[in-house]
Design a protein around this motif. Sequence first.
Motif, mmCIF file in Angstrom:
data_model
loop_
_atom_site.group_PDB
_atom_site.id
_atom_site.type_symbol
_atom_site.label_atom_id
_atom_site.label_comp_id
_atom_site.label_asym_id
_atom_site.label_seq_id
_atom_site.Cartn_x
_atom_site.Cartn_y
_atom_site.Cartn_z
ATOM 1 N N GLU A 122 5.897 -10.402 1.420
ATOM 2 C CA GLU A 122 6.799 -11.138 0.524
ATOM 3 C C GLU A 122 6.468 -10.932 -0.948
ATOM 4 O O GLU A 122 7.255 -11.279 -1.818
ATOM 5 N N ASP A 123 5.300 -10.386 -1.201
ATOM 6 C CA ASP A 123 4.887 -10.146 -2.580
ATOM 7 C C ASP A 123 5.813 -9.100 -3.218
ATOM 8 O O ASP A 123 6.088 -8.065 -2.630
ATOM 9 N N PRO A 124 6.308 -9.374 -4.415
ATOM 10 C CA PRO A 124 7.271 -8.447 -5.036
ATOM 11 C C PRO A 124 6.734 -7.022 -5.194
ATOM 12 O O PRO A 124 7.483 -6.063 -5.007
ATOM 13 N N ASP A 125 5.451 -6.878 -5.510
ATOM 14 C CA ASP A 125 4.898 -5.531 -5.673
ATOM 15 C C ASP A 125 4.927 -4.757 -4.357
ATOM 16 O O ASP A 125 5.229 -3.568 -4.315
ATOM 17 N N THR A 126 4.591 -5.466 -3.258
ATOM 18 C CA THR A 126 4.627 -4.805 -1.953
ATOM 19 C C THR A 126 6.068 -4.410 -1.624
ATOM 20 O O THR A 126 6.332 -3.298 -1.183
ATOM 21 N N ARG A 127 6.989 -5.362 -1.859
ATOM 22 C CA ARG A 127 8.408 -5.084 -1.602
ATOM 23 C C ARG A 127 8.848 -3.815 -2.334
ATOM 24 O O ARG A 127 9.623 -3.031 -1.814
ATOM 25 N N ALA A 128 8.331 -3.673 -3.549
ATOM 26 C CA ALA A 128 8.762 -2.537 -4.358
ATOM 27 C C ALA A 128 8.241 -1.209 -3.810
ATOM 28 O O ALA A 128 8.919 -0.190 -3.896
ATOM 29 N N ARG B 1 8.993 -3.767 4.035
ATOM 30 C CA ARG B 1 10.094 -4.263 3.208
ATOM 31 C C ARG B 1 11.040 -5.190 3.972
ATOM 32 O O ARG B 1 11.543 -6.171 3.406
ATOM 33 N N ARG C 228 10.700 -10.631 7.208
ATOM 34 C CA ARG C 228 11.184 -11.916 6.665
ATOM 35 C C ARG C 228 10.515 -13.126 7.319
ATOM 36 O O ARG C 228 10.417 -14.188 6.719
ATOM 37 N N ASN D 182 3.618 3.019 -10.350
ATOM 38 C CA ASN D 182 2.617 2.110 -9.797
ATOM 39 C C ASN D 182 1.237 2.489 -10.317
ATOM 40 O O ASN D 182 0.442 3.111 -9.615
ATOM 41 N N ASP E 227 14.420 1.157 -0.105
ATOM 42 C CA ASP E 227 15.575 0.696 -0.885
ATOM 43 C C ASP E 227 16.708 1.716 -0.865
ATOM 44 O O ASP E 227 17.684 1.579 -1.601
#
Lengths: 367, 181
Positions: free
Chosen positions: A215-221, A227, A230, A321, A347
């Motif tokens: 859920e961490d935004p950096d991991t998501r990115a 990704r 949930r 990154n 993405d």
Amino acid sequence: MRSQPVLRDATVSLGAFCDGDTAEIVSAARDPETRRWTTLRLDYTTADARQFVAFAAQSWATGAECVWAMRAPGEARWAGSMALRADHRDPQLADVGFLCAPWARGRGLTTAALRLTCAWGFRELGLARIEWRAHVGNLASRWVAERVGFVFEGTQRQRLVQRGIRRDAWVGGLLPGDLRSVDPPTALAPEVRTEGLLLGPWREQDAPQVLEIAEDPDTRAWSGSMRAMRTLDDAREWMRARRADDDRVDWAVRDADTELLVGRVGLGHFDHQARSCEIGYGVHPGHRRRGVALRAVTAATAYGFESLGLARIALFHAIGNPASCAVATATGFEFEGIERSSFDHGDGVLHDVHRHARLASDPPVIR
Amino acid sequence: MDPVELSDSRLLLRLPTQADVDEITLACQDPELQRWIPVPVPYAREHAAQWVGETPSSWAEDQELRWVITERRTDGTMSGPLGAIGLHARDATMREVGFWVAPWARGRGLMTDAGRVACRWGFEELGLGRIEWWANVGNNASRRVAEKLGFQFEGTCRARLLHRGSRVDGWVAGLLPGELT
């Protein structure tokens, strides 16, 4: 002379061969993975298979070898072969050889069969040690052996002969007390202790931390595989998939004292011919900037070179990154270049990535 | 195969004869030798006689190619047996080296020189692709000899060796063509 016993559990049944197995055996012998890792002739024919089936039956009569056909319970189709061969100089020592048919792989048949065979060998033959050898790089075989409890004991150079060519061998040993009665959560992530961290297999109770990483935004990115996560069920399913993947070494990284999950590191995309793979990692958002990635990558890299005999490990990270770039540089992965439009972070866009790599022959990293 | 003798400027590796039995028997009384080499204990004269007696068939059947180690004295005559070395068949192009040296002949590099002669012959004349060395864990004297010859240590195999009825952990090392020093 010993009559052939039938060994079975819920996963596999080990018994005699029948004449109808020969077509399946020929087809398995021609499989590229079989050719790569076994000593079977490249031009294996039905006559060879008939001869093998006759040999397997006779081997019980002479006591030279104990050879079984593997089948899934209730299925007639041949799924593989399992052999236990006593050492002619040392009656308490034997080695194992096995082959799984391509269509039967990924179902745990070989692991169950090897466990039954070894238990039988200790019990009925009075063995004190069972030995496993495979050509260096044969990870599928090594994971089967390690799941059963074989302890990896080293690489013996040029120890085996494959079609007239000597090859380096991995060697493992199983003593009666090593035999595991149930599947461990995973044997694909041998425990490694390093600098305040404990690298080991995923555990069911890791799910909340796994979800927090995802859920961490950096991991998501940056992480493609996490990704879509949930829910806690997604996290458990993600861990299950990782454990089931025979072609990865995937570690949960824990604080050595609290055993709380602080990150992950893994080796995957193995190229056995080139003795290379890729390393991937991630750190829980609550444990960043403490050198977790640095220590975990260092330990996983050492395992890859020393225990798996790899020559090269590559590390890819997204161009935007810089934290990952710093980890790569600090752990001795030299920058090699930019791969354009090379990686989908989940993405749907192909991103440019930095490629770094470290060779087994590179000088040690000075921190 | 037909037996051969091997030599360098100092040593002659030859087949054992019944005349060697007394000296072999004496050497095998040594507690240090008995600790590491799986010879029968107590070691009697007939054990040595049997070992010598089965040597020709061991060569003929291509099992262990075995020699006693003798040394040229300053007066040109040859010593009695000071030790033994053998290359045991393991596969078509792999053999395992085994050796011992009498207590009165230790500390002069005899074993290393004999090992070099035997291993060189194994690579050059037998075309071996690997020579393997095994020892009970802790046999540092044997390991030093192996390492001086260029053997590379490859690991510890638990309960791998049978030593007079007990299972002991084994050290293993390998020597490949071109690595002999």
